[in-house]
Scaffold this motif. Structure first.
Motif, PDB file in Angstrom:
ATOM      1  N   UNK A 133      64.802  53.987  55.787  1.00  0.00           N
ATOM      2  CA  UNK A 133      65.721  54.331  54.686  1.00  0.00           C
ATOM      3  C   UNK A 133      64.911  54.173  53.487  1.00  0.00           C
ATOM      4  N   UNK A 134      63.295  53.924  53.616  1.00  0.00           N
ATOM      5  CA  UNK A 134      62.727  53.692  52.447  1.00  0.00           C
ATOM      6  C   UNK A 134      62.382  54.991  51.597  1.00  0.00           C
ATOM      7  N   UNK A 135      63.007  54.627  50.066  1.00  0.00           N
ATOM      8  CA  UNK A 135      62.408  55.211  49.069  1.00  0.00           C
ATOM      9  C   UNK A 135      61.611  56.409  49.395  1.00  0.00           C
ATOM     10  N   UNK A 136      61.705  57.622  48.854  1.00  0.00           N
ATOM     11  CA  UNK A 136      60.397  58.753  49.172  1.00  0.00           C
ATOM     12  C   UNK A 136      60.364  59.001  47.153  1.00  0.00           C
ATOM     13  N   UNK A 137      58.363  58.238  47.137  1.00  0.00           N
ATOM     14  CA  UNK A 137      57.832  58.508  46.006  1.00  0.00           C
ATOM     15  C   UNK A 137      57.736  60.151  45.419  1.00  0.00           C
ATOM     16  N   UNK A 138      57.339  60.718  44.012  1.00  0.00           N
ATOM     17  CA  UNK A 138      56.130  61.427  43.743  1.00  0.00           C
ATOM     18  C   UNK A 138      55.213  60.662  43.230  1.00  0.00           C
ATOM     19  N   UNK A 139      53.822  61.777  43.549  1.00  0.00           N
ATOM     20  CA  UNK A 139      52.739  61.634  42.597  1.00  0.00           C
ATOM     21  C   UNK A 139      53.235  61.642  41.331  1.00  0.00           C
ATOM     22  N   UNK A 140      53.801  62.410  41.190  1.00  0.00           N
ATOM     23  CA  UNK A 140      53.668  63.077  39.155  1.00  0.00           C
ATOM     24  C   UNK A 140      53.601  61.860  38.277  1.00  0.00           C
ATOM     25  N   UNK A 141      52.993  62.312  37.301  1.00  0.00           N
ATOM     26  CA  UNK A 141      52.811  61.207  36.120  1.00  0.00           C
ATOM     27  C   UNK A 141      53.318  61.930  35.302  1.00  0.00           C
ATOM     28  N   UNK A 142      54.406  60.698  34.289  1.00  0.00           N
ATOM     29  CA  UNK A 142      55.414  61.751  33.271  1.00  0.00           C
ATOM     30  C   UNK A 142      54.377  61.425  32.488  1.00  0.00           C
ATOM     31  N   UNK A 143      53.566  61.679  31.938  1.00  0.00           N
ATOM     32  CA  UNK A 143      53.130  62.495  31.184  1.00  0.00           C
ATOM     33  C   UNK A 143      53.326  63.505  31.491  1.00  0.00           C
ATOM     34  N   UNK A 144      52.313  64.057  32.439  1.00  0.00           N
ATOM     35  CA  UNK A 144      52.914  65.742  32.873  1.00  0.00           C
ATOM     36  C   UNK A 144      54.358  65.944  32.542  1.00  0.00           C
ATOM     37  N   UNK A 145      55.137  65.221  32.768  1.00  0.00           N
ATOM     38  CA  UNK A 145      56.870  65.230  32.683  1.00  0.00           C
ATOM     39  C   UNK A 145      57.272  65.757  30.944  1.00  0.00           C
ATOM     40  N   UNK A 146      56.438  65.003  30.999  1.00  0.00           N
ATOM     41  CA  UNK A 146      56.625  64.705  29.271  1.00  0.00           C
ATOM     42  C   UNK A 146      56.268  66.121  28.637  1.00  0.00           C
ATOM     43  N   UNK A 147      55.140  66.633  29.228  1.00  0.00           N
ATOM     44  CA  UNK A 147      53.956  67.553  28.186  1.00  0.00           C
ATOM     45  C   UNK A 147      55.396  69.333  28.311  1.00  0.00           C
ATOM     46  N   UNK A 148      56.081  69.013  29.401  1.00  0.00           N
ATOM     47  CA  UNK A 148      56.814  70.047  29.895  1.00  0.00           C
ATOM     48  C   UNK A 148      58.110  69.625  29.322  1.00  0.00           C
ATOM     49  N   UNK A 149      58.886  68.769  28.698  1.00  0.00           N
ATOM     50  CA  UNK A 149      59.932  68.721  28.105  1.00  0.00           C
ATOM     51  C   UNK A 149      58.856  68.555  26.615  1.00  0.00           C
ATOM     52  N   UNK A 150      58.571  68.736  26.272  1.00  0.00           N
ATOM     53  CA  UNK A 150      57.703  69.768  24.878  1.00  0.00           C
ATOM     54  C   UNK A 150      57.745  70.655  24.704  1.00  0.00           C
ATOM     55  N   UNK A 151      57.529  71.723  26.156  1.00  0.00           N
ATOM     56  CA  UNK A 151      57.462  72.580  26.459  1.00  0.00           C
ATOM     57  C   UNK A 151      58.586  73.727  25.828  1.00  0.00           C
ATOM     58  N   UNK A 152      59.446  72.787  26.409  1.00  0.00           N
ATOM     59  CA  UNK A 152      61.425  72.952  26.305  1.00  0.00           C
ATOM     60  C   UNK A 152      61.840  73.410  24.550  1.00  0.00           C
ATOM     61  N   UNK A 153      61.671  72.254  24.367  1.00  0.00           N
ATOM     62  CA  UNK A 153      61.422  72.292  22.918  1.00  0.00           C
ATOM     63  C   UNK A 153      61.137  73.260  21.863  1.00  0.00           C
ATOM     64  N   UNK A 154      59.629  73.762  22.239  1.00  0.00           N
ATOM     65  CA  UNK A 154      59.480  74.945  21.780  1.00  0.00           C
ATOM     66  C   UNK A 154      60.325  76.315  21.973  1.00  0.00           C
ATOM     67  N   UNK A 155      60.924  76.122  23.568  1.00  0.00           N
ATOM     68  CA  UNK A 155      61.494  77.250  23.683  1.00  0.00           C
ATOM     69  C   UNK A 155      62.734  77.645  22.903  1.00  0.00           C
ATOM     70  N   UNK A 156      63.266  76.246  22.236  1.00  0.00           N
ATOM     71  CA  UNK A 156      65.202  75.945  21.942  1.00  0.00           C
ATOM     72  C   UNK A 156      65.247  75.551  22.602  1.00  0.00           C
ATOM     73  N   UNK A 157      65.130  74.969  23.326  1.00  0.00           N
ATOM     74  CA  UNK A 157      66.145  74.639  24.592  1.00  0.00           C
ATOM     75  C   UNK A 157      66.253  72.788  24.320  1.00  0.00           C
TER      76      UNK A 157
END
Length: 316
Positions: A133-157
């Motif tokens: 029942x222990x929550x399983x985390x990811x080791x992804x840094x949200x800074x990298x997530x943010x950069x992917x969001x920026x790409x979505x803005x570039x694409x017009x999504x």
């Protein structure tokens, strides 16, 4: 007559100051569809959604009906959604956004937020846990997530991107690397949790602030003191103004230069919550309401999760 203000975001798009929250975990699709249709017909032009709410198809159905049956156009609506924690990995961000667009029946979002600054293990349940029942985390840094969001803005999504449930240190990490600055942050704010320091910090950085749980979650039975709507001062001001307690609270928050997103699937309440633009609170009433702050969070269960990117040992 009080006006209906909005917040101009990084893209130049304007976010209406009040939105309809669509989180409705105990209601079916029909109730959500009805609430959205009632809300838009009552004047709402801002809909707050999220993948984790698991009802974006219902919201999309309502939007489609409004466009077909009413004079509503897509560009009349401001639609927000949020990236869930299991999709923080950069290669999953675009597909998660596209899934929300598909469910909502839209070609773009007005605002897309990182729902929490904490990543969870990818590829499974919304809240992945091990056998104990222990929550399983990811080791992804949200800074990298943010950069992917920026790409979505570039694409017009999506037109604007932002954050949700981030503290000041986490917001600063995003600002340090941002090519596209966050337009908005959504955080818990209500009469009993003023969250003033974080609000001031974000507003000084040019980030608009949205208050979720603005009415203090009326259905929450764990609040250890009188609920916001039952506060004697709130009821006294409501009686004096000829308004409802909920309208007093929402007006108070709007006058703090905040966006509010009250949620309800009860048609009368949906309509009532929007009726906050025909009156104002005077400075004395605002000061009195400010004294009700108890620095009490309602969303303690999620905030108790410990993670390297989610420290709650800082003040704000």
């Amino acid at each position: 007559m009080a006006d209906k203000p909005g917040f101009k975001l990084q893209s130049g798009n304007v976010m209406p100051v009040i939105g309809l929250g669509t989180y409705a975990p105990k209601q079916g699709e029909d109730e959500v569809i009805t609430a959205v249709k009632v809300g838009v017909r009552a004047g709402y032009r801002h809909l707050d959604c999220a993948a984790i709410y698991r009802n974006e198809r219902a919201v999309g159905h309502a939007i489609k009906e409004l466009i077909v049956q009413d004079t509503i156009k897509r560009e009349d609506l401001f639609v927000t959604s949020k990236l869930w924690n299991t999709c923080h990995r950069p290669d999953l961000v675009r597909s998660s956004l596209k899934k929300s667009l598909y469910d909502l029946g839209l070609t773009y979002l007005d605002l897309y937020l990182i729902h929490w600054p904490i990543g969870l293990q990818e590829g499974g349940e919304f809240l992945p846990k091990d056998e104990d029942g222990t929550v399983l985390f990811s080791d992804v840094d949200f800074v990298e997530t943010w950069k992917a969001l920026e790409d979505c803005v570039d694409e017009g999504l999506v037109k604007d991107i932002g954050l949700s449930n981030f503290n000041s240190q986490q917001v600063s990490r995003i600002l340090d690397i941002a090519r596209i600055r966050p337009s908005n942050i959504q955080i818990e704010i209500h009469l009993h949790f003023a969250n003033s320091k974080l609000i001031q910090f974000c507003q000084e950085k040019g980030i608009s602030v949205t208050a979720y749980s603005p009415l203090g979650s009326p259905g929450n039975k764990t609040v250890p003191f009188v609920h916001s709507l039952q506060e004697p001062l709130v009821q006294e001001i409501a009686q004096k103004k000829g308004k409802l307690p909920s309208q007093i609270i929402l007006r108070f928050l709007v006058q703090r230069n905040l966006c509010v997103i009250p949620k309800s699937v009860t048609p009368t309440r949906v309509t009532e919550n929007f009726q906050i633009f025909d009156f104002e609170l005077d400075s004395e009433e605002v000061k009195q309401l400010e004294t009700l702050n108890k620095n009490h969070r309602l969303n303690l269960e999620t905030h108790s999760m410990k993670h390297q990117y989610y420290p709650f040992n800082i003040e704000y």
